[in-house]
Motif scaffolding. Structure first.
Motif, PDB file in Angstrom:
ATOM      1  N   ILE A 162       0.846  -1.193   0.000  1.00  0.00           N
ATOM      2  CA  ILE A 162       0.000   0.000   0.000  1.00  0.00           C
ATOM      3  C   ILE A 162       0.885   1.249   0.000  1.00  0.00           C
ATOM      4  O   ILE A 162       0.668   2.193  -0.765  1.00  0.00           O
ATOM      5  N   SER A 163       1.950   1.235   0.831  1.00  0.00           N
ATOM      6  CA  SER A 163       2.848   2.394   0.851  1.00  0.00           C
ATOM      7  C   SER A 163       3.504   2.586  -0.510  1.00  0.00           C
ATOM      8  O   SER A 163       3.663   3.719  -0.981  1.00  0.00           O
ATOM      9  N   THR A 164       3.894   1.469  -1.126  1.00  0.00           N
ATOM     10  CA  THR A 164       4.557   1.585  -2.426  1.00  0.00           C
ATOM     11  C   THR A 164       3.640   2.235  -3.446  1.00  0.00           C
ATOM     12  O   THR A 164       4.065   3.118  -4.206  1.00  0.00           O
ATOM     13  N   VAL A 165       2.366   1.816  -3.455  1.00  0.00           N
ATOM     14  CA  VAL A 165       1.419   2.414  -4.404  1.00  0.00           C
ATOM     15  C   VAL A 165       1.268   3.899  -4.127  1.00  0.00           C
ATOM     16  O   VAL A 165       1.213   4.723  -5.043  1.00  0.00           O
ATOM     17  N   ALA A 166       1.251   4.251  -2.818  1.00  0.00           N
ATOM     18  CA  ALA A 166       1.157   5.670  -2.459  1.00  0.00           C
ATOM     19  C   ALA A 166       2.334   6.440  -3.045  1.00  0.00           C
ATOM     20  O   ALA A 166       2.176   7.528  -3.594  1.00  0.00           O
ATOM     21  N   ILE A 167       3.523   5.848  -2.944  1.00  0.00           N
ATOM     22  CA  ILE A 167       4.705   6.535  -3.485  1.00  0.00           C
ATOM     23  C   ILE A 167       4.601   6.641  -5.013  1.00  0.00           C
ATOM     24  O   ILE A 167       4.929   7.666  -5.609  1.00  0.00           O
ATOM     25  N   LEU A 168       4.085   5.558  -5.634  1.00  0.00           N
ATOM     26  CA  LEU A 168       3.961   5.586  -7.095  1.00  0.00           C
ATOM     27  C   LEU A 168       2.992   6.667  -7.561  1.00  0.00           C
ATOM     28  O   LEU A 168       3.056   7.129  -8.691  1.00  0.00           O
ATOM     29  N   PHE A 204      -0.874   4.174 -16.126  1.00  0.00           N
ATOM     30  CA  PHE A 204       0.241   3.799 -15.276  1.00  0.00           C
ATOM     31  C   PHE A 204      -0.091   2.532 -14.484  1.00  0.00           C
ATOM     32  O   PHE A 204       0.789   1.711 -14.215  1.00  0.00           O
ATOM     33  N   THR A 205      -1.380   2.342 -14.119  1.00  0.00           N
ATOM     34  CA  THR A 205      -1.747   1.105 -13.432  1.00  0.00           C
ATOM     35  C   THR A 205      -1.448  -0.108 -14.310  1.00  0.00           C
ATOM     36  O   THR A 205      -1.060  -1.154 -13.813  1.00  0.00           O
ATOM     37  N   HIS A 206      -1.585   0.044 -15.631  1.00  0.00           N
ATOM     38  CA  HIS A 206      -1.206  -1.042 -16.542  1.00  0.00           C
ATOM     39  C   HIS A 206       0.257  -1.376 -16.369  1.00  0.00           C
ATOM     40  O   HIS A 206       0.656  -2.532 -16.291  1.00  0.00           O
ATOM     41  N   PHE A 207       1.064  -0.305 -16.324  1.00  0.00           N
ATOM     42  CA  PHE A 207       2.501  -0.502 -16.262  1.00  0.00           C
ATOM     43  C   PHE A 207       2.890  -1.219 -14.961  1.00  0.00           C
ATOM     44  O   PHE A 207       3.692  -2.155 -14.969  1.00  0.00           O
ATOM     45  N   ILE A 208       2.269  -0.782 -13.850  1.00  0.00           N
ATOM     46  CA  ILE A 208       2.594  -1.420 -12.564  1.00  0.00           C
ATOM     47  C   ILE A 208       2.096  -2.863 -12.555  1.00  0.00           C
ATOM     48  O   ILE A 208       2.794  -3.779 -12.159  1.00  0.00           O
ATOM     49  N   GLY A 209       0.851  -3.046 -12.997  1.00  0.00           N
ATOM     50  CA  GLY A 209       0.240  -4.369 -12.917  1.00  0.00           C
ATOM     51  C   GLY A 209       0.855  -5.362 -13.879  1.00  0.00           C
ATOM     52  O   GLY A 209       0.824  -6.560 -13.635  1.00  0.00           O
TER      53      GLY A 209
END
Lengths: 482, 454
Positions: A14-20, A133-138
């Motif tokens: 969750i923290s990582t997503v916040a940073i992203l 960007f969610t595509h890129f992360i996922g």
């Protein structure tokens, strides 16, 4: 079960997503979109605090995770990431309904690219950026990313890698899971940058190049125009088309190329089968739609683009293939099910499983006529052990069951069978657009909230290859002492 | 450092565990894909399925990027061949397990093989284990003895009995009570290990590791616990390879040895090889046989069969018959840690000894620039490490009294060897170039002597 460790890692994620979220914040800053800037900042800060507290509270000495924890962590991570990723849309009222926003975000993270938006162009730039960007992360996996950056969580983190990476077998390419994750991400980022450069120097605006490259890399398919990529130059279409095929290839092969062991890379049966399927499909569709177009180069561009988009489970389109003849549409439907190679960012059953299934079938037929025959299944000159064989068979079976179940759940809708079937396949295989009323030029907005949730879970199941979700919801996983 | 381990047997398994914990990148080769499957589930390593001596397998393991190749498959010949091929493929350091006495007995032949195959190390776990058992039999009061610089210096582990002089005394009081020069380096109480200071109060049940001048060890042990004589009369159960090496050394130094073995052919072989040993054909797990052969009157009982469970059970029986010293071999490390709670005297795990040797080798390679690491032992059941360094010119803190050295926490300098003199260090001693320094540390990774300074 090691619940503390599960929540500890979930907190980290969750923290990582916040940073992203700093990236869309930057974008909203550049385009001076004040509302989005505030929304993203608010969500990012609260998610960062939530994640930080969660991982602080649940830090424990026992870092052992086993197969079960691996599955649970993956599903927890994906669910929480999807909920948090949906918040900016809801808070900014750009997608007011939470179910819609959740669908959109799940579709983003699972690299599906199915949208509930009838008119994408209304969204602000930063929201469009976040969606892609969610595509890129996922694409490569949320957890793989976290593993690559945070200090080794546990020696047994292979269970996480295995639960998140697609394909029948997961091999490490270097001894450490962390280094493996890093190498995969570096290849992934490198290829994405190459694509951005090619698109940008081919005349596409920078923002569009970045967003489309994210969509291609994750094999997602969120466009920023209602007509997807139809409005861009033929050059851009070919660049995107070729990169879609590339991102559908097992990343381990790219690594083998990088360390100059191209011989073993080019020995891969899966690679050649995949390229073979692409070629044959393109030729068949070309022949089928030539009479409609009457122009060879446009026919070739459109059929290649659609085939590479569907087989790599991306879901961009350059034309409304809803209007194509039945043969072409059927080929596309079949490609949806096949999907690309294991170990890539694509969805579907995966070519390697299809190849194996046919080899298993051939062996079965052989043993039917020669009951005493002893034979092994081989791929790339190596024996495939019986465990992998049975898991391939079971996977195909459960895959079919899931398709039927989702199809049945959708049948409460007023839409026709073609729409429902293609929606099922397009979501379950993480493609995005289907046929009929969910075709490339329309959206999923016509479905009810219930169906949208069903399809959201279909997307998650497709991305995580079914089993993690089943383990997560099986009551026995949560019982003590099991 | 990248290390390739060929063979995932018992030794391979512990090597994988220790070397990954050291932070090395480990690639494992084995023929059995099921074994590899479970290995990848537990350890963060890469696995390659195939034969250790197969060119393709070695290429797939990307041997060219590795620094050390360790062959520990079940077959000596395969190990040698695999090391030979690995060497030809350009790997710098090869280590083979060669356990068959045929290759080991004759020192000349052994050296020839090692030289011709260009092996960095040839390891014989049974011989190492036998050597360790022999050391303990020489000083039976100790649980474990580690020797440095060919026996010039020893770290001795003992367990404090309730009637011991040490029970309930602090270390500074102890200095006043005992005139001998000695240093208590590590104390293990329950699961915790401590590097004690002057105020530390010892309790019965603690396991302590201490160093002392070799000439004073016997006198010291007599004072702090009931001293047991050197074992002269030893009964060994199971005529394994370890038993063979142990019996050979014991007989050579004039002890009497009785070996009990249930396989007739093996009995014959051993009696041929060791004419001075008494070889009994029979089942060592039979109470009657053990009593008949005089288990009550031996100085020490060593169980060395291939079955861990049998070794443990018969050792417990031997203890109940008041045998002064009982040593049992337990191969599986999981089982060894479970037996900690049982009141068994000394447990020997041969593969642990090999692992220590290889871990030391890998660490010494890493710090080739600094002070040379000579020896590394894991003591206190792996909770602490004892390391021996030769002080090179690169070491900055020479000629400073130890009390003024700023050491990192949980580190103690437990001995200094200067020429032929061994010093039990006090605060006023100094380290000089070319000394050999013995350092004991808990909970940290030390590659170089400079690592101990803050």
């Amino acid at each position: 079960m090691n619940t503390k460790m599960v929540f500890y890692i979930t907190g980290k994620i969750i923290s990582t997503v916040a940073i992203l979220m700093l990236l869309p914040i930057t974008v909203s800053f550049i385009y001076s979109e004040t509302t989005s800037l505030l929304c993203f900042s608010a969500v990012a800060i609260s998610a960062f605090i939530l994640g930080g507290v969660l991982s602080l509270v649940c830090k424990s000495g026992n870092t052992n995770i086993y197969a079960r924890e691996g599955f649970i962590i993956v599903v927890m991570a994906w669910l929480s990431v999807s909920v948090i990723g949906a918040l900016p849309f809801v808070v900014s009222r750009e997608i007011p309904s939470f179910v819609d926003a959740f669908f959109e975000t799940v579709s983003g993270f699972t690299t599906t690219g199915a949208s509930i938006l009838d008119n994408v162009e209304l969204l602000s730039k930063s929201m469009l950026f976040w969606r892609s960007f969610t595509h890129f992360i996922g694409g490569m996996g949320v957890l793989v990313f976290v593993m690559a950056i945070i200090p080794s969580v546990s020696d047994r983190s292979i269970h996480i890698l295995r639960a998140e990476m697609p394909g029948p077998t997961v091999d490490k390419i270097v001894p450490r899971a962390k280094d493996t994750a890093k190498i995969l991400y570096l290849i992934y980022i490198g290829m994405t940058l190459a694509q951005i450069a090619l698109l940008y120097f081919g005349g596409m605006p920078l923002f569009d190049s970045i967003v489309h490259s994210f969509g291609t890399a994750g094999t997602g398919g969120f466009g920023i125009k209602s007509t997807s990529v139809a409005g861009y130059s033929t050059y851009s279409k070919w660049v995107i088309g070729i990169f879609m095929v590339l991102f559908g290839i097992n990343f381990n092969l790219f690594y083998l190329l990088l360390i100059k062991r191209s011989k073993s890379a080019f020995k891969s049966t899966e690679l050649w089968t995949y390229l073979g399927i692409v070629t044959i499909s393109v030729i068949a569709i070309c022949a089928n739609i030539y009479s409609v177009y009457g122009n060879l180069s446009a026919t070739l561009t459109d059929s290649f683009f659609q085939v590479s988009s569907i087989i790599s489970t991306t879901g961009y389109s350059t034309t409304d293939f809803n209007t194509w003849p039945t043969l072409s549409k059927t080929i596309l439907l079949i490609l949806m099910v096949i999907g690309a190679c294991g170990g890539s960012t694509a969805g579907g059953i995966k070519v390697s499983r299809i190849v194996l299934s046919f080899k298993i079938l051939a062996r079965k037929i052989k043993t039917l006529s020669h009951p005493r025959a002893v034979s092994t299944v081989k791929i790339d000159g190596k024996n495939v052990d019986e465990d992998t064989i049975s898991s391939v068979c079971i996977y195909t079976m459960i895959y079919a069951i899931c398709v039927i179940a989702i199809f049945l759940l959708l049948s409460f809708e007023k839409t026709d069978i073609e729409t429902n079937l293609s929606a099922t396949l397009a979501c379950f295989n993480n493609i995005g657009p289907g046929l009929g009323q969910v075709g490339p030029l329309s959206s999923y907005s016509g479905y009810s909230a219930f169906s949208k949730i069903v399809l959201s879970f279909a997307m998650l199941m497709g991305r995580l290859e079914i089993f993690p979700i089943i383990v997560f919801f099986a009551p026995r996983s949560w019982k003590k002492g099991r | 450092m990248k290390i390739i381990i060929a063979g995932c047997g018992k030794v391979g398994d512990i090597l994988i565990k220790d070397l990954t914990a050291e932070g090395h990148n480990v690639v494992v080769i084995d023929k059995d894909s099921n074994v590899l499957q479970s290995i990848t589930n537990i350890y963060d390593v890469m696995c390659v399925c195939g034969s250790a001596a197969d060119y393709d397998t070695l290429i797939e393991a990307d041997i060219k990027t590795a620094q050390i190749f360790v062959a520990v498959t079940g077959s000596d010949e395969l190990n040698m061949l695999a090391c030979f091929i690995a060497k030809k493929l350009g790997i710098e350091h090869t280590i083979a397990r060669i356990r068959n006495p045929e290759y080991n007995d004759n020192g000349e032949g052994y050296n020839f093989i090692k030289q011709q195959l260009n092996l960095s190390l040839a390891i014989n776990p049974e011989r190492l284990a036998a050597h360790e058992i022999y050391n303990i039999l020489k000083l039976p009061s100790a649980l474990n003895i580690e020797t440095f610089s060919n026996g010039k210096f020893e770290v001795i582990e003992i367990k404090l009995k309730p009637d011991s002089l040490l029970d309930g005394t602090s270390l500074s009081e102890l200095r006043k009570k005992l005139p001998e020069k000695f240093l208590i380096c590590v104390v293990k109480r329950g699961e915790e290990t401590y590097i004690p200071d002057g105020n530390f109060v010892l309790k019965a049940g603690d396991i302590i590791a201490f160093t002392a001048e070799p000439s004073q060890v016997q006198r010291l042990l007599k004072k702090i616990s009931k001293l047991q004589k050197q074992a002269r009369n030893v009964m060994i159960m199971g005529a394994s390879k370890t038993a063979y090496y142990l019996a050979k050394t014991l007989i050579a130094s004039g002890n009497s040895v009785k070996i009990i073995e249930r396989n007739k052919e093996r009995c014959l072989e051993v009696s041929k090889a060791l004419p001075n040993a008494t070889v009994i054909f029979g089942d060592g797990s039979e109470r009657e046989l053990l009593l008949e052969e005089g288990i009550t009157s031996v100085d020490a009982f060593v169980s060395l069969t291939g079955m861990d469970e049998e070794n443990i059970l018969v050792s417990m029986f031997a203890s109940s018959q008041n045998v002064p010293k009982v040593i049992s071999k337990v191969n599986r490390s999981g089982l060894a840690s479970m037996t900690e709670k049982l009141d068994l005297d000394t447990i020997i795990t041969p593969k642990k000894i090999i692992s220590d040797v290889i871990v030391r080798y890998a660490r010494a390679l890493q710090n080739s620039a600094g002070s040379k690491m000579e020896t590394l032992y894991k003591i206190m059941g792996g909770k602490a490490e004892a390391l021996e360094f030769i002080v090179e010119d690169t070491f900055k803190s020479v000629n400073i009294p130890l009390k003024d050295l700023k050491l990192k926490p949980n580190i103690i300098i437990s001995g200094i060897l200067r020429g032929r003199k061994s010093i039990i260090p006090s605060g006023d001693d100094v380290i000089l170039p070319n000394d050999r320094v013995i350092v004991i540390a808990t909970g940290q990774h030390i590659d170089d002597l400079s690592d101990i300074i803050k």
